[in-house]
Design a protein around this motif. Structure first.
Motif, short mmCIF file in Angstrom:
data_model
loop_
_atom_site.label_atom_id
_atom_site.label_comp_id
_atom_site.label_asym_id
_atom_site.label_seq_id
_atom_site.Cartn_x
_atom_site.Cartn_y
_atom_site.Cartn_z
N PHE A 86 87.67 51.84 -11.60
CA PHE A 86 87.70 53.06 -11.19
C PHE A 86 86.59 53.67 -10.29
O PHE A 86 86.97 54.44 -9.47
N ASN A 87 85.47 52.70 -10.45
CA ASN A 87 84.35 53.08 -9.53
C ASN A 87 84.81 52.44 -8.00
O ASN A 87 84.36 52.92 -7.06
N SER A 88 85.65 51.45 -8.07
CA SER A 88 85.98 51.00 -6.78
C SER A 88 86.92 51.80 -6.10
O SER A 88 86.83 51.99 -4.85
N ASP A 89 87.74 52.53 -6.72
CA ASP A 89 88.72 53.67 -6.13
C ASP A 89 87.82 54.84 -5.62
O ASP A 89 88.09 55.21 -4.54
N VAL A 90 86.78 55.29 -6.21
CA VAL A 90 85.92 56.29 -5.75
C VAL A 90 85.22 55.80 -4.62
O VAL A 90 85.03 56.69 -3.80
N LYS A 91 84.63 54.67 -4.53
CA LYS A 91 83.85 54.12 -3.56
C LYS A 91 84.88 53.99 -2.20
O LYS A 91 84.39 54.36 -1.07
N GLU A 92 86.28 53.51 -2.37
CA GLU A 92 87.20 53.41 -1.32
C GLU A 92 87.40 54.87 -0.85
O GLU A 92 87.49 55.04 0.37
N GLU A 93 87.75 55.69 -1.59
CA GLU A 93 87.85 57.08 -1.25
C GLU A 93 86.58 57.64 -0.29
O GLU A 93 86.84 58.44 0.71
N LYS A 94 85.48 57.46 -0.75
CA LYS A 94 84.37 57.99 -0.09
C LYS A 94 84.30 57.29 1.32
O LYS A 94 83.87 57.89 2.01
N LYS A 95 84.45 56.00 1.34
CA LYS A 95 84.52 55.31 2.58
C LYS A 95 85.55 55.94 3.61
O LYS A 95 85.35 55.95 4.69
N LYS A 96 86.63 56.21 3.05
CA LYS A 96 87.71 56.76 3.91
C LYS A 96 87.17 58.04 4.47
O LYS A 96 87.43 58.45 5.67
N VAL A 97 86.74 59.05 3.75
CA VAL A 97 86.07 60.28 4.13
C VAL A 97 85.04 60.18 5.10
O VAL A 97 85.29 60.93 5.97
N GLU A 98 84.26 59.12 4.68
CA GLU A 98 83.15 59.21 6.03
C GLU A 98 83.72 58.41 7.19
O GLU A 98 83.25 58.76 8.26
N GLU A 99 84.51 57.57 7.39
CA GLU A 99 85.27 57.29 8.27
C GLU A 99 85.77 58.39 9.11
O GLU A 99 85.97 58.40 10.48
N ILE A 100 86.82 58.98 8.50
CA ILE A 100 87.58 60.22 8.94
C ILE A 100 86.35 61.37 9.65
O ILE A 100 86.56 61.80 10.67
N LYS A 101 85.41 61.49 9.03
CA LYS A 101 84.28 62.32 9.51
C LYS A 101 83.85 61.66 11.01
O LYS A 101 83.62 62.46 11.56
N GLY A 102 83.49 60.54 10.61
CA GLY A 102 83.05 59.73 11.94
C GLY A 102 83.87 59.99 13.06
O GLY A 102 83.45 60.37 14.41
N VAL A 103 85.32 59.74 13.11
CA VAL A 103 86.36 59.87 13.96
C VAL A 103 86.50 61.38 14.39
O VAL A 103 86.54 61.65 15.67
#
Length: 79
Positions: free
Chosen positions: A14-31
């Motif tokens: 479950f922590n890996s799912d949260v980390k992946e979602e946070k990573k996606k959010v950060e990538e989208i914010k960067g774009v």
């Protein structure tokens, strides 16, 4: 499998799912940040451009970038 080991694996999953979602959010914010910078650059070019055809092309590009920004922000709201 004992309870502690099972709980550890579940927690890691479950922590890996949260980390992946946070990573996606950060990538989208960067774009989105890069798109806004590009949009501002094109707007400045649009202000000083003397050719009407070129202005139309630049305005179209600004509109497309704005649509991409809006779509990215909508995706962020859904996450």
């Amino acid at each position: 499998m004992n309870k502690i080991k099972l709980m550890t694996r579940l927690e890691a999953f479950f922590n890996s799912d949260v980390k992946e979602e946070k990573k996606k959010v950060e990538e989208i914010k960067g774009v989105i940040k890069k798109l806004k910078a590009k949009q501002n650059k094109i707007k400045k070019m649009l202000e000083v451009c003397p050719d009407q055809d070129m202005k139309n092309a630049l305005q179209l590009e600004v509109n497309i970038i704005q649509a991409q920004i809006d779509k990215g922000e909508a995706v962020l709201k859904n996450l």
